[in-house]
Design a protein around this motif. Sequence first.
Motif, PDB file in Angstrom:
ATOM      1  N   VAL A 180       0.845  -1.198   0.000  1.00  0.00           N
ATOM      2  CA  VAL A 180       0.000   0.000   0.000  1.00  0.00           C
ATOM      3  C   VAL A 180       0.879   1.246   0.000  1.00  0.00           C
ATOM      4  O   VAL A 180       0.582   2.227  -0.698  1.00  0.00           O
ATOM      5  CB  VAL A 180      -0.958   0.001   1.212  1.00  0.00           C
ATOM      6  N   LEU A 181       1.968   1.221   0.757  1.00  0.00           N
ATOM      7  CA  LEU A 181       2.895   2.360   0.768  1.00  0.00           C
ATOM      8  C   LEU A 181       3.489   2.578  -0.617  1.00  0.00           C
ATOM      9  O   LEU A 181       3.662   3.722  -1.048  1.00  0.00           O
ATOM     10  CB  LEU A 181       4.007   2.141   1.799  1.00  0.00           C
ATOM     11  N   LYS A 182       3.772   1.499  -1.332  1.00  0.00           N
ATOM     12  CA  LYS A 182       4.306   1.627  -2.691  1.00  0.00           C
ATOM     13  C   LYS A 182       3.282   2.301  -3.604  1.00  0.00           C
ATOM     14  O   LYS A 182       3.632   3.196  -4.377  1.00  0.00           O
ATOM     15  CB  LYS A 182       4.700   0.257  -3.250  1.00  0.00           C
ATOM     16  N   VAL A 183       2.027   1.860  -3.535  1.00  0.00           N
ATOM     17  CA  VAL A 183       0.968   2.469  -4.349  1.00  0.00           C
ATOM     18  C   VAL A 183       0.844   3.954  -4.018  1.00  0.00           C
ATOM     19  O   VAL A 183       0.775   4.808  -4.920  1.00  0.00           O
ATOM     20  CB  VAL A 183      -0.383   1.740  -4.131  1.00  0.00           C
ATOM     21  N   LEU A 184       0.834   4.277  -2.733  1.00  0.00           N
ATOM     22  CA  LEU A 184       0.725   5.670  -2.301  1.00  0.00           C
ATOM     23  C   LEU A 184       1.915   6.485  -2.805  1.00  0.00           C
ATOM     24  O   LEU A 184       1.736   7.577  -3.362  1.00  0.00           O
ATOM     25  CB  LEU A 184       0.617   5.750  -0.773  1.00  0.00           C
ATOM     26  N   ALA A 185       3.123   5.959  -2.638  1.00  0.00           N
ATOM     27  CA  ALA A 185       4.314   6.684  -3.102  1.00  0.00           C
ATOM     28  C   ALA A 185       4.281   6.872  -4.615  1.00  0.00           C
ATOM     29  O   ALA A 185       4.613   7.961  -5.115  1.00  0.00           O
ATOM     30  CB  ALA A 185       5.580   5.944  -2.668  1.00  0.00           C
ATOM     31  N   ASP A 186       3.880   5.827  -5.345  1.00  0.00           N
ATOM     32  CA  ASP A 186       3.771   5.945  -6.812  1.00  0.00           C
ATOM     33  C   ASP A 186       2.795   7.058  -7.187  1.00  0.00           C
ATOM     34  O   ASP A 186       3.084   7.884  -8.066  1.00  0.00           O
ATOM     35  CB  ASP A 186       3.290   4.627  -7.438  1.00  0.00           C
ATOM     36  N   ASN A 187       1.640   7.083  -6.524  1.00  0.00           N
ATOM     37  CA  ASN A 187       0.634   8.105  -6.811  1.00  0.00           C
ATOM     38  C   ASN A 187       1.149   9.502  -6.494  1.00  0.00           C
ATOM     39  O   ASN A 187       0.911  10.452  -7.249  1.00  0.00           O
ATOM     40  CB  ASN A 187      -0.657   7.829  -6.032  1.00  0.00           C
ATOM     41  N   LEU A 188       1.841   9.623  -5.378  1.00  0.00           N
ATOM     42  CA  LEU A 188       2.389  10.932  -4.999  1.00  0.00           C
ATOM     43  C   LEU A 188       3.469  11.373  -5.980  1.00  0.00           C
ATOM     44  O   LEU A 188       3.560  12.553  -6.330  1.00  0.00           O
ATOM     45  CB  LEU A 188       2.933  10.891  -3.565  1.00  0.00           C
ATOM     46  N   GLU A 189       4.296  10.432  -6.433  1.00  0.00           N
ATOM     47  CA  GLU A 189       5.341  10.764  -7.407  1.00  0.00           C
ATOM     48  C   GLU A 189       4.728  11.230  -8.719  1.00  0.00           C
ATOM     49  O   GLU A 189       5.206  12.199  -9.321  1.00  0.00           O
ATOM     50  CB  GLU A 189       6.260   9.563  -7.646  1.00  0.00           C
ATOM     51  N   LYS A 190       3.674  10.557  -9.158  1.00  0.00           N
ATOM     52  CA  LYS A 190       3.009  10.932 -10.417  1.00  0.00           C
ATOM     53  C   LYS A 190       2.493  12.365 -10.367  1.00  0.00           C
ATOM     54  O   LYS A 190       2.457  13.056 -11.380  1.00  0.00           O
ATOM     55  CB  LYS A 190       1.852   9.981 -10.725  1.00  0.00           C
ATOM     56  N   SER A 191       2.087  12.805  -9.173  1.00  0.00           N
ATOM     57  CA  SER A 191       1.559  14.164  -9.043  1.00  0.00           C
ATOM     58  C   SER A 191       2.645  15.181  -8.712  1.00  0.00           C
ATOM     59  O   SER A 191       2.369  16.368  -8.594  1.00  0.00           O
ATOM     60  CB  SER A 191       0.469  14.210  -7.968  1.00  0.00           C
ATOM     61  N   GLY A 192       3.881  14.715  -8.533  1.00  0.00           N
ATOM     62  CA  GLY A 192       4.988  15.623  -8.238  1.00  0.00           C
ATOM     63  C   GLY A 192       5.053  16.067  -6.784  1.00  0.00           C
ATOM     64  O   GLY A 192       5.697  17.069  -6.474  1.00  0.00           O
ATOM     65  N   SER A 193       4.423  15.338  -5.877  1.00  0.00           N
ATOM     66  CA  SER A 193       4.417  15.711  -4.462  1.00  0.00           C
ATOM     67  C   SER A 193       5.753  15.397  -3.795  1.00  0.00           C
ATOM     68  O   SER A 193       6.288  14.295  -3.942  1.00  0.00           O
ATOM     69  CB  SER A 193       3.305  14.959  -3.717  1.00  0.00           C
TER      70      SER A 193
END
Length: 181
Positions: free
Chosen positions: A148-161
């Motif tokens: 779940v942390l990987k999914v969250l990190a991937d999503n945050l990276e995609k948005s440039g967070s």
Amino acid sequence: MMKIFRLLSALLDYPNDEFLAALREMAGNDVRAFVVGLDEENVLSADEASQVAEFITAMLAAEPLELQGNYVQCFDLTAEHSLHLTHHLFGEEKTRGPALIDLGEFYRSYGLKVDEKELPDYLPVMLEFVSTIELDEARVFLADVAKVLKVLADNLEKSGSDHAKLVRIIEKQGSLARLAA
């Protein structure tokens, strides 16, 4: 108590004015030394400590209202960035409730009292818990949520967070438990 996980918890929580003032005071002029000083167990690599220090430096340089607005936009208004980890597994399904109850009972079995205003799957709450247990046990706990942390990190990276770096660091701690097994 592992202070570095408490710091990561605070950095992933809403950046209110009181927190920002306290962080500014505690970090002083040498943010990296502040981070390294809190990492008494050497949880972070040198690169990770630098990433956390850079995150703090950027946070303290930002206008508080802009920082708070960005936080709300990122975490409260974007479901894919939710810091409530069971949301990524169950969405708003009824099956999420039992998972939350089990997690809350798990914390209580360790003597941790969770603020009733927060759900037990809120990542900063989870990190508060992790800060109270031994490092090996903390890594096993984080390994259980690493996907779940990987999914969250991937999503945050995609948005440039910038928060993605912090979540990656936490994800890596769970990966270290899997490597040691």
